[in-house]
Design an enzyme around this catalytic site. Sequence first.
Site: not given
Ligand code: TA6
Length: 314
Positions: A81, A107, A184, A229, A288
């Site tokens: 994260r 990942r 991301h 988002d 991203e």
């Molecule tokens: O960054 C966009 C996104 O798709 C959000 O919807 C949120 O889910 C984020 O990615 C984080 O995703 P993750 O699977 O890492 O919790």
Amino acid sequence: MKPHDSITQRIENENARFAIKGVLTLEAGRGALPTVAIRNEHASATIYLHGAHVAHFQPKSKGPVLWMSDWSWFEAGKPVRGGVPLCWPWFGPHAADPKLPGHGFARLVEWKLAETAQIPDGRTRVRFALTPADVEASPVAALLKAFPHAFELAFTVTVGASLEMELAVRNTGTAAFSFEEALHSYFAVGDVRDVRVRGLGGVKYLDRMQGLKECTQEADEVVFEGETDRVYLNAQSTCEIVDPKLERCIAVAKERSNATVVWNPHKAKAKAMPDFGDKEWPGMVCIETANVGASAVTLKPGETHAMKAILALK
Ligand code: TA6
């Protein structure tokens, strides 16, 4: 052999092949996962072999550019994260099976360290590689069923005053395949409520907060008044994160990427995520670098596509 000894032995072996004196070593990171630690004249960086995950980037005499949750997992098979998760070969929920892990398997698995080099301008370059065999050997081997294709991934990171990341995908099979992808990137900010993101004015986006309704970014700057988002479509421009509290601006440039995703979970969503501290959300924003949805990439056998992001403090 105790787990600690095996990681120590593993790191010694990898250092014998890839260390660069005074610049690059392999070290045990959080969760005792192996990392590539870079400290050169321009910057420092840490990249986990797990997910080929850039976890830290800090130009000399500046603050960290990337954000990392204090609550992140650092375990095989689980996402990290913060930093720069590599989303591949799908983005977000899997279109056919939403029960699969979001953002694909790249990942979640350990990549191979393939090459390290110190280049003449003082920057340091590292290349990681991933093939189906690496996924097969991981705790998430079953996910290959959702992407039954032959591929070779190369992820190249160049650490200097800016951070360059390139994700190259090669179709090594006998049939065409399509994929989505995203670097991301989680950026460290003073307070997202004061942050403005430039570079997306007038661009259409899918708003996940409105069921992926198509909207247009009317204002020149994106501001964050709640959970945000958005998948900006047909977006090739450099974005700038203007951060008054940290008195800096981060430029996010890119090549061969046609989508930009902007995300901050805000209070409620952050509280709902076990690997995200309840009070951490004001300190980050995701910009991203992606190819998703209509900009997904299709490769014929033998073809390669490489998407690049360049992060820099202005
Ligand atoms: O960054 C966009 C996104 O798709 C959000 O919807 C949120 O889910 C984020 O990615 C984080 O995703 P993750 O699977 O890492 O919790």
